[in-house]
Each structure stands twice: as structure tokens, then as C-alpha cells.
Scaffold this motif. Structure first.
Motif, short mmCIF file in Angstrom:
data_model
loop_
_atom_site.label_atom_id
_atom_site.label_comp_id
_atom_site.label_asym_id
_atom_site.label_seq_id
_atom_site.Cartn_x
_atom_site.Cartn_y
_atom_site.Cartn_z
N ARG A 89 0.82 -1.22 0.00
CA ARG A 89 0.00 0.00 0.00
C ARG A 89 0.85 1.26 0.00
N LYS A 110 -0.60 6.55 -7.43
CA LYS A 110 -2.04 6.50 -7.23
C LYS A 110 -2.72 5.63 -8.29
N GLU A 119 -1.77 3.72 -1.74
CA GLU A 119 -2.59 4.57 -0.89
C GLU A 119 -1.78 5.67 -0.20
N ILE A 175 -3.70 11.02 -2.66
CA ILE A 175 -2.85 10.00 -2.06
C ILE A 175 -2.29 10.60 -0.78
N ASN A 223 -2.00 5.09 7.85
CA ASN A 223 -2.81 5.31 6.65
C ASN A 223 -4.25 4.86 6.86
N ARG A 234 -7.72 7.29 6.98
CA ARG A 234 -8.76 7.08 5.98
C ARG A 234 -10.15 6.87 6.61
#
Length: 295
Positions: free
Chosen positions: A151, A169, A174, A195, A283, A287
Motif C-alpha cells: 500500500r 495513485k 494509498e 494519495i 494510513n 482514511r
């Protein structure tokens, strides 16, 4: 006067941003990034212990190779001893050259972050098609061995072209670690949507500190202590990320490891008050926040 801009993010000072917590109401996230790098013999790029002579440069090649043969195992033993999570920033060529290293990260439950094909090259000199091919080859190798695509991405030599975030991306990444402009995760614009940029250190990083500025082992350990203490206090006003970037051929040297151990041990004592984590978990946490909380 308008100077040329990257247009990836806007100026947004850390004062006045929306406040959020990390898991368990913590405010300081700490992660250890272990760079596992592979170098070509007799050609290509590579850090230097001493000024290199004509190729093949045996001194510097062998010094770097020490990290994969010895240093990495001492570092992983230290992480086991202190019960610290880590992430492996891995050149995909490591899977052929030193397959037991990514297997060791996997056995620990650590995250694998893509770090290009090797550190004998940098992607910033490639045209877009060549860079896309490099990203695709790196991703495919890691996915084949790990069963899942990475990722996150850190470019070899922190090198980016003007298209790198766009290409990452578009290839399903991610987050990236190349940008060191903040102490919080920041969304970057790409031509295919945002991103996430996760802070990766260029100060608490043994290559700039030791290989470039020639800090001693003790000085580097003190940098880690002081940075942690200051960020722990600063985090009272909002969430922060502290990364510690380590290279096995540098801090895996016995005398440097001896100095590093007590610094990491001091951080480990705070495990109930901070979030000891990995960048992939940072991350995932960002999110799931409300939209636009992160800058």
C-alpha cells in the motif's frame, strides 16, 4: 510574485488544524522504518563509508552488504527484545538476493513497504513510461511473494519525478513516504485523486545524520531521545507522527547498535501512552476519519 509550485498540497500551518486522536486516545504515533536495500556490484548508486575509488568499489559495496548479512538480523533481534513493531522498506530485488529477510519481517507480522527495485538506481531520471515500468515491476514482485500488493511507497534516494504521485495513485498505492514537509499525514493531489503523504524523517534518519553529517552513534541516539521527548510534549495539542529511519549497514554496526538500544528502550517504556505502529496502520486510521480532518 508566484514561484513555480508542485501544486500537490496547499500551505496549511500546523497551528489551527482540526484535532484528532490516534487509537486509545493517544496523540503521538511512532514507527520504526528499516530500509532493506540491494546494490549492484561494480556499477550504479550507493552510499559511501569512505570516498569510493574506481569500480569495482569493494570497500563500499561490502560495507553496504554487511547490512543484509549481519546488521538486519541484529536490528530485528532488538525489535523482538523490546517488542517493537517495524516496517521493512524493501527493494524488490531483495526477494531474489536475500529472501530470508522479507520472510523474517513477515514472520513478525510487520508491514512491507515498496522501496523501488534497488538502491543502485533512482526513478527521477526516468521518463514516465520507464518509471511506470519500474513501479509495476516492484509492485508485482512484492505482490507475488507476499500475496498482496504493497500500500505504501518510498522512492530509492527519496527521488521523484514530476509524475511519481500520479503514477503511484494509478497503480493502487494509498500512501507515500517521500515528502518530509510535515509532522502530520497530509493529502496530496494527483491526477486520479488524493494519495496520503505520511511523515518520513530526514533528520531522525541514520543516513543524513551519520553518513552525511558524520554524527556519532551517541549523538544519533541522543537525537532520537530529544526528538521523541519534544514531540511527546508537542502532541498534547494535536496528533503527530514520529518516524525513525534505520539502515542495517549503518546502525546495525555493533557500536552503533549499542548506542541505539537504550534510546529505543526509553521509547518502549511509553508504550501505554503513545501509539507504536506502522505507516500502513497510520494510513488506515486517517482514511476512516471524517472527511477533511487531515490537511
Amino acid at each position: 510574485m508566484h514561484l513555480p509550485s508542485h501544486n500537490r498540497y496547499d500551505y496549511d500551518p500546523i497551528k489551527g488544524r482540526r484535532v484528532y486522536d490516534w487509537p486509545d486516545a493517544t496523540r503521538l504515533a511512532v514507527y520504526i522504518a528499516i530500509n532493506v536495500e540491494h546494490f549492484a556490484f561494480g556499477e550504479g548508486l550507493g552510499a559511501e563509508l569512505a570516498p569510493g575509488g574506481p569500480q569495482p568499489d569493494i570497500l563500499n559495496f561490502a560495507w553496504r552488504d554487511y547490512g543484509n548479512r549481519v546488521g538486519i538480523w541484529r536490528l530485528l533481534d532488538l525489535c523482538d527484545e523490546l517488542q517493537l513493531p517495524a516496517c521493512g522498506l524493501i527493494n524488490s530485488s531483495i526477494y531474489d538476493a536475500c529472501p530470508s529477510i522479507p520472510a523474517a519481517f513477515c514472520a513478525r507480522g510487520d508491514e512491507i513497504v515498496a522501496h523501488g527495485r534497488s538502491n543502485a538506481e533512482r526513478q527521477s531520471v526516468l521518463d514516465e513510461a520507464e518509471e511506470r515500468a519500474l513501479i509495476d515491476a516492484t509492485t508485482a514482485t512484492i505482490a507475488m511473494h507476499e500475496g498482496v500488493a504493497p500500500r505504501g511507497w518510498l522512492g530509492p534516494w527519496i527521488a521523484e519525478s514530476r509524475s511519481t504521485p500520479d503514477l503511484l495513485k494509478e497503480r493502487g498505492y494509498e500512501y507515500l513516504l517521500d515528502w518530509c514537509m510535515d509532522d502530520q499525514p497530509v493529502w496530496l493531489r494527483t491526477r486520479s485523486g488524493p494519495i496520503l503523504s505520511i511523515p518520513y524523517p530526514q533528520e531522525i534518519n541514520d543516513i543524513p545524520a551519520i553518513a552525511v553529517r558524520r554524527a556519532s552513534a551517541t549523538e544519533f541516539a541522543d537525537m532520537i531521545r530529544d526528538n521523541f521527548a519534544e514531540m511527546y510534549d508537542q502532541a498534547a495539542s494535536g496528533p503527530l507522527v514520529m518516524g525513525i529511519a534505520l539502515h542495517p549497514y549503518i546502525v546495525g554496526q555493533p557500536y552503533r547498535l549499542r548506542a541505539l538500544r537504550p534510546a529505543l528502550k526509553e521509547i518502549a517504556k511509553f508504550r501505554e501512552k503513545i501509539w507504536l505502529t506502522r505507516p500502513g496502520d497510520i494510513n488506515a486510521h486517517v482514511r476512516q476519519l471524517e472527511p477533511e480532518i487531515a490537511p
